[in-house]
Write a protein that holds these residues in place. Structure first.
Motif, PDB file in Angstrom:
ATOM      1  N   ASP A   1       8.632   9.608  11.599  1.00 54.76           N
ATOM      2  CA  ASP A   1       8.803   8.321  12.280  1.00 54.76           C
ATOM      3  C   ASP A   1       7.531   7.483  12.265  1.00 54.76           C
ATOM      4  N   GLY A   2       6.514   7.953  11.545  1.00 49.69           N
ATOM      5  CA  GLY A   2       5.277   7.191  11.458  1.00 49.69           C
ATOM      6  C   GLY A   2       4.226   7.569  12.473  1.00 49.69           C
ATOM      7  N   SER A   3       4.538   8.478  13.395  1.00 49.59           N
ATOM      8  CA  SER A   3       3.554   8.928  14.375  1.00 49.59           C
ATOM      9  C   SER A   3       2.714  10.069  13.805  1.00 49.59           C
ATOM     10  N   ILE A   4       1.642  10.406  14.502  1.00 46.33           N
ATOM     11  CA  ILE A   4       0.778  11.518  14.103  1.00 46.33           C
ATOM     12  C   ILE A   4       0.628  12.438  15.311  1.00 46.33           C
ATOM     13  N   GLY A   5       0.817  13.742  15.113  1.00 43.20           N
ATOM     14  CA  GLY A   5       0.705  14.681  16.210  1.00 43.20           C
ATOM     15  C   GLY A   5       1.881  14.584  17.174  1.00 43.20           C
TER      16      GLY A   5
ATOM     17  N   LEU B   1      -1.202   9.859  17.657  1.00 47.07           N
ATOM     18  CA  LEU B   1      -1.114   8.415  17.473  1.00 47.07           C
ATOM     19  C   LEU B   1       0.346   8.025  17.523  1.00 47.07           C
ATOM     20  N   ASP B   2       0.670   7.042  18.351  1.00 48.55           N
ATOM     21  CA  ASP B   2       2.055   6.576  18.435  1.00 48.55           C
ATOM     22  C   ASP B   2       2.478   5.923  17.126  1.00 48.55           C
ATOM     23  N   LYS B   3       3.783   5.934  16.878  1.00 44.72           N
ATOM     24  CA  LYS B   3       4.288   5.415  15.608  1.00 44.72           C
ATOM     25  C   LYS B   3       4.023   3.927  15.429  1.00 44.72           C
ATOM     26  N   GLY B   4       3.889   3.196  16.552  1.00 45.30           N
ATOM     27  CA  GLY B   4       3.632   1.761  16.429  1.00 45.30           C
ATOM     28  C   GLY B   4       2.181   1.419  16.194  1.00 45.30           C
ATOM     29  N   THR B   5       1.295   2.411  16.299  1.00 47.46           N
ATOM     30  CA  THR B   5      -0.138   2.139  16.180  1.00 47.46           C
ATOM     31  C   THR B   5      -0.554   1.887  14.740  1.00 47.46           C
ATOM     32  N   PHE B   6      -0.053   2.716  13.831  1.00 47.52           N
ATOM     33  CA  PHE B   6      -0.446   2.601  12.433  1.00 47.52           C
ATOM     34  C   PHE B   6       0.763   2.331  11.554  1.00 47.52           C
ATOM     35  N   GLN B   7       0.769   1.141  10.995  1.00 48.01           N
ATOM     36  CA  GLN B   7       1.826   0.741  10.083  1.00 48.01           C
ATOM     37  C   GLN B   7       1.181   0.311   8.769  1.00 48.01           C
ATOM     38  N   GLU B   8       1.994   0.278   7.720  1.00 51.04           N
ATOM     39  CA  GLU B   8       1.420  -0.119   6.438  1.00 51.04           C
ATOM     40  C   GLU B   8       0.960  -1.575   6.487  1.00 51.04           C
ATOM     41  N   VAL B   9      -0.090  -1.856   5.724  1.00 51.57           N
ATOM     42  CA  VAL B   9      -0.672  -3.184   5.644  1.00 51.57           C
ATOM     43  C   VAL B   9      -0.527  -3.670   4.206  1.00 51.57           C
ATOM     44  N   LYS B  10       0.004  -4.878   4.041  1.00 56.57           N
ATOM     45  CA  LYS B  10       0.220  -5.426   2.700  1.00 56.57           C
ATOM     46  C   LYS B  10      -0.445  -6.792   2.605  1.00 56.57           C
TER      47      LYS B  10
END
Length: 343
Positions: free
Chosen positions: A269-273, A216-225
């Motif tokens: 950096d927030g990415s996965i894999g 998953l690219d780092k821009g795909t999943f970001q924290e939600v508030k």
């Protein structure tokens, strides 16, 4: 016709059949002209992470023993608003499990000072609530009422008081008064996060014994508030969901996952894999799957779920952790077997 539901005798949560369905209310808070105990005034606003594209869904808690609050109290009417409601409507939920139909029931208690029963099941007989004179006109404050997102929840009977008065700037002296944590837990049940559709290589078809890379690219999943605020109280809370791990279930036992647990952690950096590279096609990926058997026309169901760490901060400086949540997405995976001929 006058109908007072539940004021004469208290029935238990599993035996009471006198609670009217939501669409029978006739007041002013359920969007249909009815005063409904299942409708809250809490306002939800996305502070960050709510404007991304793609499908979204609610996180499911990973703690089977946790659930959002079953009931609480919140401001409903000023004295003038209550008078207008009674004069123009006079029907709806005066408590979570108690409804009054007909103007006289409301004027008896809120205008003429007559006492009325709560429906609180706190004793063999319901407790009594003192009446009010002329709707408390001239006083500064609000009439508060019980709210229960699910009036069928047995715990919603904990908030059995009929609508009662609280001076401005104060909150009820009641175990079920709302707090910032109440709002944080309410927001937990409302927060939406992106669905987990992962990137795969090879993309078209996987091959038996050839690793399928997942990332998953780092821009795909970001924290939600999200921010939950209860008007006329000054109470608010911000609930934050932060992605911390991806879990892969290949959809068959004839597969090997990487890592072996199927749990892929979030990179710095927030990415996965790691994105697929053709030069490393046969290497075990940091996050991925090797299928050991081809599909026979029916694709495997790859289930990918992201774990979200949930925290909150409140208007009074309190805060803490809530149970982690998850959202699962299913993808079809076709696996082919390459035939080779030895000469």
């Amino acid at each position: 016709m006058l109908l007072s539901v539940g004021t004469a005798n208290a029935a238990g949560p599993t035996t009471n059949t006198n609670v009217p369905p939501p669409d029978e209310s006739t007041g002013g808070t359920d969007g249909k002209g009815g005063l409904s105990a299942s409708v809250s005034h809490i306002r939800i606003k996305y502070v960050s992470g709510g404007d991304g594209g793609g499908k979204r869904g609610n996180v499911a808690t990973l703690d089977p023993n946790w659930k959002p609050p079953a009931c609480w109290y919140e401001p409903e009417f000023t004295p003038a608003q209550l008078k207008t409601f009674v004069d123009t409507d006079g029907g709806g939920d005066v408590g979570i499990h108690e409804s009054w139909w007909g103007k006289e029931l409301w004027t008896d208690h809120y205008k003429d000072g007559k006492p009325a029963d709560n429906f609180d099941l706190s004793s063999p007989t319901n407790s009594s609530a003192a009446g009010y004179e002329n709707y408390n006109l001239g006083k500064n404050g609000y009439f508060w009422r019980g709210v229960a997102p699910d009036v069928g929840d047995p715990d919603s009977w904990d908030c059995g008081r009929i609508m009662f008065w609280v001076d401005a700037g104060q909150t009820p002296n009641d175990p079920n008064m709302p707090t910032p944590k109440t709002l944080a837990e309410y927001a937990y049940d409302k927060i939406k996060v992106p669905e987990t559709e992962v990137e795969l290589r090879p993309a078209a078809k996987s091959t038996v014994n050839l690793p399928t890379w997942v990332w998953l690219d780092k821009g795909t999943f970001q924290e939600v508030k999200v921010r939950a605020a209860l008007p006329n109280t000054g109470l608010w809370a911000e609930t934050t969901a932060k992605p911390v791990a991806l879990h892969l279930d290949p959809g068959t036992t004839d597969a090997t996952t990487y890592p072996a647990s199927g749990d892929c952690t979030i990179n710095g950096d927030g990415s996965i894999g790691t994105p697929y590279e053709a030069s490393r096609a046969s290497d075990p990926p940091p996050c991925g799957i090797t299928y050991l058997r081809a599909t026979d026309g029916t694709p495997y169901q790859l289930r990918a779920s992201v774990t979200w760490e949930i925290t909150w901060q409140g208007s009074d400086g309190t805060g803490g952790d809530l149970p982690n949540g998850t959202l699962e997405t299913t993808q079809d995976i076709d696996v082919q077997e390459i035939q080779s001929v030895n000469r």
